[in-house]
Structure formats: structure tokens, C-alpha cells
Write a protein that holds these residues in place. Structure first.
Motif, PDB file in Angstrom:
ATOM      1  N   ALA A   1       0.799  -1.227   0.000  1.00 18.29           N
ATOM      2  CA  ALA A   1       0.000   0.000   0.000  1.00 18.29           C
ATOM      3  C   ALA A   1       0.830   1.274   0.000  1.00 18.29           C
ATOM      4  CB  ALA A   1      -0.931  -0.006   1.215  1.00 18.29           C
TER       5      ALA A   1
ATOM      6  N   THR B   1      -7.654  -0.536   0.148  1.00 18.00           N
ATOM      7  CA  THR B   1      -7.617  -1.885  -0.436  1.00 18.00           C
ATOM      8  C   THR B   1      -8.979  -2.549  -0.158  1.00 18.00           C
ATOM      9  OG1 THR B   1      -6.800  -3.021   1.514  1.00 18.00           O
ATOM     10  CG2 THR B   1      -5.146  -2.070   0.055  1.00 18.00           C
TER      11      THR B   1
ATOM     12  N   TYR C   1      -6.947   3.403  -5.250  1.00 13.17           N
ATOM     13  CA  TYR C   1      -7.557   2.129  -4.877  1.00 13.17           C
ATOM     14  C   TYR C   1      -6.688   1.017  -5.436  1.00 13.17           C
ATOM     15  CZ  TYR C   1     -10.762  -1.745  -4.509  1.00 13.17           C
ATOM     16  OH  TYR C   1     -11.322  -2.955  -4.202  1.00 13.17           O
ATOM     17  N   LEU C   2      -6.244   0.129  -4.572  1.00 17.51           N
ATOM     18  CA  LEU C   2      -5.438  -1.014  -5.007  1.00 17.51           C
ATOM     19  C   LEU C   2      -6.289  -2.261  -4.872  1.00 17.51           C
ATOM     20  CD1 LEU C   2      -1.952  -0.427  -3.406  1.00 17.51           C
ATOM     21  CD2 LEU C   2      -2.493  -0.580  -5.828  1.00 17.51           C
ATOM     22  N   ASN C   3      -6.653  -2.842  -5.993  1.00 21.25           N
ATOM     23  CA  ASN C   3      -7.516  -4.016  -5.916  1.00 21.25           C
ATOM     24  C   ASN C   3      -6.691  -5.282  -5.680  1.00 21.25           C
ATOM     25  OD1 ASN C   3      -9.658  -5.683  -5.940  1.00 21.25           O
ATOM     26  ND2 ASN C   3     -10.280  -5.279  -8.049  1.00 21.25           N
TER      27      ASN C   3
ATOM     28  N   GLN D   1      -5.450  -7.572   0.733  1.00 21.53           N
ATOM     29  CA  GLN D   1      -4.324  -7.599   1.664  1.00 21.53           C
ATOM     30  C   GLN D   1      -4.797  -7.714   3.099  1.00 21.53           C
ATOM     31  OE1 GLN D   1      -0.764  -7.471   1.412  1.00 21.53           O
ATOM     32  NE2 GLN D   1      -1.456  -8.412  -0.486  1.00 21.53           N
TER      33      GLN D   1
END
Lengths: 856, 219
Positions: free
Chosen positions: A365, A380, A465-467, A470
Motif C-alpha cells: 500500500a 484496499t 484504490y489497489l484491488n 491484503q
């Protein structure tokens, strides 16, 4: 040769079959009947299938009636096995005909495709489309505006030209043919084309509704039709905004951190908790402590609003910070803001107390923050390893995408394109500076998270936004808790819409305004959904023409509107939500969020925060009558509506038949939706305290005699594991064992005890782990960097029709459950009656049950 | 694959299931002036194995005083290029151990998960350098590792920090099946095919194969 002879003699009754015992009965039977080829015994076994409700091992007097009735039934009704062989009923015939038609269509399509490969080869077409879309010609401003103008003109013509029935039919059919052809092409550009088609058809429908179908002959009719029109306008608006929001996914990549870890910033991890049990909190804290980050720059804090002594003690043992406060204002937001004043890390990561982070969380992240100085938020996805009430009660866990998957799979990725990622309260990192600049987490509403990111966006900060999953957590435990959570979201979003409306105020781009508005408008679906569930009744019961048009015209306008929207949404969202499932989710929640959102819309300052209970068990299956009450009422109304429809068909004028049928079909669909809502309310049993996560991890099993076996886990939880042994093993229950696992070049051993062994499956529970071992265990299991990656693979749905079929199936299930529940009653007198009814029912004949091949 | 026991204690043979009373070996044959390679055995799995054989405590055949005797002999055998040679050396320096050093490409040091193992590294490297074997040709593996013991884990952590890539990624577990196989006079994979130790040895073999292939032409 001799085998054939034996068979021959067997057939003539001369030889006893080897499977049959020597008995007088068999002998007598053989005298009068030709024995079956595989012996009397096998014949008896086979025959039992025809009497599934008779226990031949313990026959009773009632069985005489059962057998007699069943024989009569078998003589008169064709059995399923016979039917499938004979293939002579109309159902089979029509099925075969449909198959033949499909085959023929497929052959024709193949011939056409072979003849014109340039028109149908998906790869070539995709290349062509994308080449056209990326052509430098579009970069020229004049060309672009000219084509915008042309498209607008065309759209206005397509939307507003009045058509007769025949021309409307021709128009939508042609458009549909083109849409099907476009839908064959992979890639995002055809999706955009489909979106344009869908918008055109839906807007044309709305135009027609507004301009040609408003009924103003009486005041009551006018009001009814305006209410329906309002609901439809709302749905249309949300459809358009939804298309805009999810039209293009950004699919952001993870940004790598600098190799030199001394340049990594300091991070505080906050784990706010209120009343969740320590058992739920523990793995999260242990996993957070083990996040891969320089020790001196990682601070983990439990923010305990419950001020509990046991949590304080645990924090001290685990070596993490413990922050409690005197006043408990503003719930979670206030809790975090209080902690902000006591800590000083440059970044703040926030985890709900049941979201277990993977050890790689920060490394995944944090990269973006170092690259973009204006970046203030990285979110996430929220991932759940336990089934939510929908999944549990409908038994669709890991089979059908759940309610959240659309949001985290597609919507947030779409938001990210417009720099409008929402903060979702957990599994996210915030930069402290900007957060303090806006006065910490927003406290004005009950959805502090979305409001916080709105404030950040207003100040011009960026979001990402990190798809990449985690962290994973527990889903809400019961339907009532789930509804409570959704009520909170709906109320909070409505509050923001009123107090800090994203459409107005400074700092936001148009796209951000639209994304936020859609998120908030989306939660206002309560009233429109209830309107849709009751609208056909206005005609069936009250004879009010809410849509003033002939039935055929309605069909020709409304069906394309629905079909195009479904086709496009299925293409866009198929991997994250099955078609029509949104309707189930909305139907269940609609009634409950109607009142809170309306109140929040009128009086945005009211309202308290309610915590969502998690990690519990439902000890017994039960029907949540309280929750289903409004749906039972709606259902009864709809049933009455259908009956009224039948009455109208029989007695009404001939020119009304079409309208009655359309409204009855609509009511029927509503009834299935309500049935599905009932099925959700049947709370299925949930007995495990700890939820098991399927995973295949290598480990070593250390047996009490000093031998070691290499094994794999089948699943794991905080409390135990199921493992697959390389060979069957005998182990006494409760025998002491240990398992060891390896992680980053080190071994970790955990003492445990056998629960049971079945074949090569060994189930064990951990026993007497020290806190350090518990931490190691969390690291070897829940907190592995790749722990949740497998779950992300999801196939797109095959066809939107599957979703429709789901609705019918689930609706049917709901009514069956309701019936079963109605029969089962607690009062002794009714219980006696229902027992008697069941006994009589057990005499009734039924279809034979044939075992599958390979079983006896 | 050829395994040669250079240790006077003559114990490797027991892992191959040889009879306890068997006294034959290369050492005795060499001392008697015969062809030592006649002492080789072939296991059912196709491994050639040469036991040390019984010997008097202070007996040393003259040939062993030539430091490159073994290297020369092995060349003379003209083994196929793919054949790997495993020399089991005595635990303390001596003529047989020097022979092995002179003949070997790589040295695999088997360490017990004991604190003393850490103290062993330094003298060992000095000794090997004297034989012209640099640290890059040294490989290490932990044997008899028990993950439930804190000290075993600490030793592994420490060794992994010092030795890094040179320590085999997986230690060989302390598995009772290893001792039992020896007591039953069977090869371990025959006696307990599903044991963790077999798995560990396979992993070790795979790692060694990669390391040997990565270096110069290995034997």
C-alpha cells in the motif's frame, strides 16, 4: 461358452443365481416366474427404488396402504426414468426441438462467420475497434467536438422520435442485433459502445414515459402514475451514473518501495474496537504486529472504546500500544481522532478489529505515497472469509459473488479513474498531514469513512484504490446485523448528501461529484424499490392506469430498456455480481432503509452509530419472523393482486387483457423476488466459533513416536486445522501432536491435539499455544502475503439468464421454507394437527427415487 | 551415483542395509594390495556404494600418503559424466579426509542444530582453504532439526544469517524413521516412503543438483 450356458439356464429358472440365498421363497418364485438375470435379490433391491417412502426392513401396517397406493400411481403415472428414456412427453419434445433449433442456428452462424471472417473474428475485430478508438484523428479538437455534436444530434433523434408499434419493434430489434454482435468483441471499447446503446434505449423509454404515458384523467391516477414515474426516473438516473462510474477500470498497479528501507516512512496501525470479543481482536493485533516494516517505524495501537481490562492486559503482553479514552463521543471516528492526538507516525493505517492484515500490507500500500506527494488515501478491498447472511442462508458462499464484490471489484476501480476512491473505514492507509488538516476523521455523520475521503478530495488531495486483497475479515453474522449495518451506511450517506452535498461546494471535479452523488443516491433505493414491488397492484386492485399506454407498446419500450441494461451490466459486472442479484439484495433491504434514509433526508442531524456484531454463531436454524413481516405483507398483497388479475381476466373487457397480463407477469416476478427475500430470512445454522479457511499449505506433522510426516493443510482457523495425510493413520482422539510450518526460511512448531482422523484426513486443534506461538501461527496462516490471492479469481457469468433462473429458484425455495415453517408450530393443538397431516401425507404416492450409477 | 565411505568408523554401510558382520571394504583391499574398486556394491536402486571396511586402528596404506591418490583413482574409473560422486569423510582431519578434499568439487558440511555448530564454521573454513577450497565451494545443511525446540530454530536463524545462500533452504528434520530404517537394515525410502525425512532429502538433492549445475562441471 460356459458363461453363456449358465445365463441360459439361469433364464430358464434351472440354476440359482450365486447372489441369492438358498431359500424356499426363491425356489417357489423360480417355479412360477423366470428369475431376473441378476438374481432375485438384486431385483428386490431395484424394486425398492419404486417405493422410496416404504421401509422394507421394518414394515408396518400403514405400509400396506402405501404400497397399494404407490402401485396404482406407478401404473398411471410415468416415472422420471421412464420418461427420460421414452422422450415422448411434450416437454422433452419441445426441449429437443429447441436443441435442434439451436444447432441449426449455430450451423448458420458458423457458415456466416466462415464466409466473412473480418466481421466476426473477435481478435481481428478488437484490434480494428481499438485502432479506430486510438486513432490520432480524435486528438484534434475540432474533429472531437464535431463528432460530439453529431453524436448528440443522433442521440436526440433516436430518443425523441415518436414511433408506432411496428417501427419501435423494428428499431429495438435492429439495435439488439447490433448489440449482440458488439457484445462478442472482447475489450473495454465495445463495453462503451454497449453503454451508449443502453443509455439510448433507456432514455428513449423515459422520454416516452414522460411525454406520452402520463395519466391525468383523475387525481388519484395522476398521483399513482407520478409516483411510478418518479421511481423510474430515479432508477434511470442511478443506471446512468452507474455506467459513468464503472465505465472504465483504472486497475492501478502496486508501486514498489525504494530498496533502501531506511527511506520508508513511519506508520501507525490503529485497530479501533468497541465490544468485540478478544478472540476476534487477537489475530488482527498479532498479524498487525507482524507486518513487514522496519520495527522502529511501525506502531500498533488498540483503540479500545470499551475500556476493557482484559484487552489492556493483552496489549501489554503482545507488546502493542493501548489507547482508551474517558469520553466516548463520535464512536469510531472520535476514537481514531483521540488516538491521532497521542501518536505521531507520518501515516495511519486503519483496520477494523476483525480484519486480519497480510504481512505484506504496508509494502503493497505504501509505495504510492512516496511517489505522489498529494496522495492522502490508499484503500484496499474488504474481503470476507466467512459467509455473509445472504451467502449462508442461500448457500451460495464462494459460488455466487457476494454483495460487496461489485463495489470492491468494479465500482472502486472505476472511481479510482476519476480520483474519487472512497475511504471504507478499514484496510486503508491515510497520510497524517492531510487528515489533520481536515480535522481528523469526519464526525458529522454515521458514515465517517466516506465523508472523510470527500473532505480530502475537496482539499484537492489524491486517492488510490489497489484491488489487491491484503486483509480479510468476518462478515456480519446474522441478517438482522447485516441489515443494521446497511441501515447505517444508507443513513450516513444520506446525511452526507444533505449536510455536505458533493454536487455543490468547492474543490471537486465534475467526475468526483458524479461518483459521490451516485454512491449516495444509490442508498435511496428504498422507496423506489417498494414502489416497484407494489406498482402493478395499483392496476390489479385499484384499476388505476399508472402507465397510460397499450400493453404491447409498454412491452416494446420497457423490455428493451431492461434487456439492454441487463446485457450491458452483465458484461461490465458479470465477474462481480450475477445479473438480477442486485434486485434480491435491494428487495431484502429496501423496507428497512426506507425509513432511516427518509428521516436522514429530512433531519440529517439525527442518528446514532450502531456497531455491527461479528464473529458469533447461530446455534439453531430459525426463521427471522420479525424481519420478514413487511415482506409477508407485501407478499400477501401481491397474491391478492394475482387473484384480482385472474378475476379481471374473467370478467373484464377484452381490450384490457393485455394490460392485465403484463401487470400479472410483473406481480409474478415481484412474488419471486419476495420469495427470495424470505429464503434469506431463514437463518441457517452456524455452529463453528472459528471460520475455516480452505488453503493448501505444506506442513510437517510430528507424531508422538518421533516420526514426521509431510502433509498439506485442507483448511485452517485460529483454533485448529484439517490436514491431508500422505497415508491413512491410526491416532487416538486427543493424542498430543505438533505441526511445524516454514515461513521465510524459518520453522515454527505448534502443539496440538487430534480431534479425529478419517482416512487421510486429520482434524486437529491447537492446544496450549503461547502468545508468541499464536503470533507465529497467524503469520504462517492468515497473514501470509498470498493468503487471499486465490479468492480473487472469478469467472464471468455465462449468461444473464442464469441470474434470472436464480431468482426463480430462490423465490421458490423461500415459499417452500415458509410452508414448512407454517406447518411446524409450537402450540400443542396445532402441532397435533400438523403431525396428523404429515402422517396422512406420508401415505401419498410419490415419484420413484433412482440411485446414481455406481451405487446400489 | 557413487557413494564412497572414507571414514574409518565404517558406518555409512549400515544406512545401505549392509550386514553388521560384513568386514569387506576398499581400505582392506587396498592394504592387501588388491583392486579396491572390487569392494563396490550396487543397491537395488542402482547406487554404487563402496564401504570403508574394517581396519586396525593405526593402519594406513602407503597409497594414502600421496595426497592426490584418490583423485587419480577416481579419474581412472572413468565414470560417466552424469555420475555424481559422494564422499563420506571422517569428522576429524586425517589422511582420508585430505584425500577427499583433494578430489572434491564441493564440500557439503552437515551441521547439527547445536550452538557448537556455529563455532565449527571458522576452523572448517581455514582447514578447507588450506586444501584450496574457497568458501564459495562450501555448502551447508542442517541435519536432525527439531522445529519444536527453540534452540534449533535459533541456530538455524543464526546460520542462515551467516551462511545465507550457502545453507540449504530446508533443514533435514529429526525424524525417527531415519533411525528405524537403519535398525531395520533398509534404505529410508523403502522403509518409510512417506516420511518427512525422505521429503527433506529429496529437497536437498534437488537443491544440490541446482547448485552443482550452477557451478563448474561437478562430479
Amino acid at each position: 461358452m460356459s458363461a453363456r450356458l449358465t445365463r441360459c439356464l439361469l433364464a430358464c429358472g434351472w440354476v440359482r443365481h450365486p447372489d441369492d440365498a438358498r431359500s424356499l421363497v426363491a425356489l417357489l418364485l423360480s417355479l412360477f416366474f423366470v428369475p431376473p438375470a441378476d438374481g432375485w435379490r438384486a431385483w428386490a433391491r431395484r424394486s425398492r427404488c419404486y417405493f422410496p417412502h416404504v421401509n422394507f426392513d421394518r414394515p408396518g401396517p400403514a405400509d400396506l396402504v402405501r404400497v397399494a397406493l404407490q402401485c396404482l400411481w406407478l401404473l398411471t403415472v410415468r416415472s422420471p426414468q421412464g420418461r427420460s428414456k421414452a422422450g415422448s412427453t411434450w416437454l422433452d419434445w419441445s426441449r429437443a426441438a429447441a436443441q435442434r433449433a439451436r444447432d441449426r442456428a449455430g450451423r448458420v452462424a458458423l457458415t456466416v462467420q466462415r464466409r466473412f471472417p473480418g466481421l466476426f473474428g473477435p481478435d481481428r475485430l478488437r484490434a480494428g475497434v481499438e485502432h479506430a478508438a486510438l486513432h490520432p484523428l480524435w486528438d484534434h479538437r475540432l474533429v472531437r467536438y464535431a463528432s460530439y455534436a453529431l453524436a448528440l444530434l443522433l442521440a436526440v433523434v433516436c430518443i425523441s422520435t415518436p414511433f408506432g408499434v411496428a417501427s419501435q419493434a423494428l428499431f429495438v430489434l435492429l439495435l439488439f442485433a447490433v448489440a449482440l454482435w458488439v457484445n462478442r468483441l472482447p475489450g473495454p471499447v465495445p463495453t462503451l459502445i454497449l453503454i451508449v446503446f443502453s443509455i439510448t434505449v433507456s432514455t428513449r423509454y423515459m422520454w416516452w414515459r414522460v411525454s406520452a404515458t402520463i395519466n391525468d384523467d383523475t387525481m388519484a391516477n395522476l398521483i399513482a402514475s407520478l409516483i411510478l414515474l418518479g421511481a423510474e426516473l430515479y432508477a434511470w438516473l442511478v443506471l446512468l451514473l452507474g455506467f459513468f462510474q464503472a465505465s472504465w477500470m483504472l486497475r492501478r498497479r502496486v508501486v514498489a518501495l525504494p530498496a533502501d528501507s531506511s527511506r520508508w516512512p513511519s506508520v501507525d496501525v490503529f485497530i479501533p474496537t468497541y465490544n468485540e470479543p478478544l478472540r476476534v481482536l487477537k489475530p488482527t493485533v498479532l498479524a498487525a504486529r507482524a507486518i513487514d516494516w522496519p520495527r522502529d517505524r511501525l506502531g500498533v495501537y488498540i483503540l479500545d472504546d470499551g475500556g476493557r481490562e482484559e484487552v489492556r492486559r493483552f496489549a501489554a503482553e503482545a507488546g502493542v500500544g493501548y489507547i482508551a479514552r474517558e469520553r466516548h463521543d463520535h464512536a469510531k471516528a472520535g476514537n481514531i481522532n483521540h488516538a491521532l492526538t497521542l501518536t505521531d507516525g507520518e501515516y495511519v493505517a486503519i483496520f477494523d478489529c476483525d480484519h486480519i492484515p497480510a504481512r505484506s500490507f504496508l509494502q503493497v500500500a505504501m509505495g504510492g505515497f512516496l511517489k505522489d506527494e498529494r496522495l492522502a488515501l490508499v484503500q484496499t478491498p474488504h474481503h470476507f472469509f466467512s459467509p455473509d447472511p445472504f451467502e449462508r442462508n442461500l448457500q451460495t458462499f464462494r459460488k455466487v459473488p457476494n454483495e460487496g464484490e461489485l463495489f470492491y471489484g468494479r465500482v472502486q476501480d472505476g472511481n479510482d479513474l476519476w480520483n474519487a476512491t472512497f475511504f471504507c473505514g478499514s484496510c486503508a492507509v491515510l497520510r497524517r498531514g492531510p487528515l489533520e488538516e481536515i480535522g481528523g476523521i469526519a464526525v458529522e455523520t454515521v458514515t465517517e469513512d466516506a465523508h472523510t475521503s470527500l473532505k480530502l478530495h475537496r482539499r484537492g488531495y489524491h486517492s488510490a484504490y489497489l484491488n489487491v486483497v491484503q486483509a480479510a475479515g468476518l462478515a456480519t453474522e446474522s441478517l438482522s446485523a447485516h441489515i443494521g449495518q446497511r441501515i447505517r451506511w444508507a443513513r450516513g450517506m444520506t446525511q452526507i448528501f444533505r449536510t455536505d452535498n458533493p454536487l455543490f461546494g468547492r474543490g471537486l471535479s465534475l467526475a468526483q461529484r458524479l461518483c459521490y452523488s451516485n454512491a449516495m443516491l444509490h442508498f435511496l433505493y428504498g422507496v423506489p424499490r417498494v414502489v416497484f414491488l407494489t406498482a402493478p397492484l395499483a392496476f390489479l386492485l385499484l384499476h388505476a392506469y399508472t402507465i397510460y399506454a397499450p400493453a404491447l407498446a409498454i412491452l416494446l419500450y420497457v423490455l428493451p430498456h431492461m434487456v439492454f441494461a441487463t446485457l450491458t451490466n452483465s458484461r461490465m459486472h458479470g465477474r462481480f455480481r450475477r445479473s438480477f442479484w442486485g434486485e434480491i439484495y435491494e428487495t431484502v433491504l429496501a423496507w428497512y432503509i426506507t425509513l432511516p434514509t427518509t428521516i436522514a433526508l429530512l433531519f440529517p442531524k439525527l442518528g446514532k452509530f450502531n456497531v455491527t456484531a461479528k464473529g458469533g454463531l447461530v446455534e439453531q436454524s430459525y426463521f427471522d419472523w420479525g424481519i420478514t413481516k413487511p415482506y409477508l405483507v407485501l407478499m400477501l398483497l401481491n397474491v391478492v393482486g394475482v387473484l384480482a388479475g385472474v378475476y379481471r381476466l374473467a370478467t373484464g373487457p377484452a381490450d384490457e387483457v393485455g394490460t392485465v397480463l403484463v401487470n400479472m407477469a410483473w406481480t409474478g416476478y415481484n412474488l419471486f423476488l419476495l420469495g427470495a427475500a424470505l429464503a434469506v430470512a431463514k437463518e441457517a445454522r452456524q455452529v463453528r466459533v472459528a471460520h475455516r479457511i480452505p488453503a493448501r499449505l505444506p506442513l510437517t506433522l510430528h507424531l508422538p513416536d518421533g516420526k514426521c510426516l509431510p502433509c498439506h493443510t485442507i483448511d485452517y482457523s485460529e483454533g485448529g486445522m484439517a490436514i491431508e495425510l500422505p497415508q491413512p493413520l491410526k491416532l487416538a482422539p486427543d493424542s498430543p501432536l505438533s505441526v511445524s510450518m516454514r515461513r521465510s526460511g524459518r520453522s515454527f512448531a505448534f502443539p496440538c491435539r487430534t480431534v479425529f482422523v478419517r482416512g487421510t484426513r486429520l482434524s486437529l486443534r491447537f492446544a496450549g499455544l503461547t502468545l508468541e506461538q499464536e503470533m507465529d501461527l497467524v503469520q504462517c496462516t492468515f497473514a501470509r502475503a498470498d493468503a487471499w490471492l486465490r479468492d480473487e479469481e472469478r469467472q464471468p457469468e455465462r449468461s444473464a439468464v442464469d441470474g434470472l433462473r436464480d431468482i426463480f429458484r430462490l423465490g421458490w425455495t423461500g415459499y417452500r421454507l415458509l410452508l414448512a415453517q407454517g406447518l411446524e408450530s409450537t402450540s400443542p393443538r396445532r402441532a397435533r394437527w400438523s403431525r396428523a397431516a404429515r402422517r396422512v401425507a406420508s401415505l401419498l404416492p410419490r415419484q420413484p427415487v433412482f440411485p446414481l450409477e455406481g451405487h446400489s | 551415483m557413487l557413494a564412497l565411505d572414507l571414514c574409518r568408523r565404517n558406518l555409512l554401510r549400515l544406512h545401505f542395509g549392509q550386514d553388521w558382520s560384513e568386514r569387506d571394504g576398499w581400505f582392506g583391499r587396498l592394504a592387501a594390495g588388491d583392486d579396491w574398486s572390487e569392494a563396490a556394491w550396487r543397491t537395488p536402486g542402482g547406487i554404487l556404494f563402496v564401504p570403508h571396511g574394517a581396519s586396525a586402528p593405526d593402519e594406513v596404506p602407503a597409497a594414502l600418503y600421496d595426497a592426490r591418490w584418490l583423485a587419480g583413482e577416481l579419474e581412472r574409473l572413468a565414470l560417466p559424466a552424469a555420475c555424481r560422486l559422494l564422499l563420506d569423510t571422517p569428522g576429524v582431519p586425517g589422511p582420508a579426509r585430505s584425500q577427499a578434499m583433494a578430489a572434491a568439487d564441493r564440500v557439503l558440511v552437515v551441521l547439527a542444530p547445536e550452538p557448537v555448530s556455529c563455532g565449527l564454521l571458522r576452523p572448517l573454513e581455514v582447514e578447507l582453504r588450506r586444501h584450496g577450497i574457497g568458501p564459495d565451494r562450501l555448502l551447508f545443511v542442517l541435519n536432525g532439526f527439531d522445529p519444536s525446540r527453540q534452540l534449533d530454530r535459533d541456530v538455524e536463524l543464526l546460520l542462515r544469517e551467516t551462511l545465507a545462500e550457502r545453507l540449504a533452504p530446508l533443514p533435514v528434520c529429526r525424524d525417527e524413521a531415519v533411525r528405524e530404517a537403519l535398525a531395520m537394515q533398509q534404505l529410508l525410502p523403502d522403509y518409510a516412503p512417506y516420511s518427512q525425512a525422505v521429503d527433506d532429502f529429496l529437497q536437498l538433492a534437488a537443491w544440490l543438483a541446482v547448485r552443482l549445475a550452477a557451478g563448474t562441471e561437478g562430479r
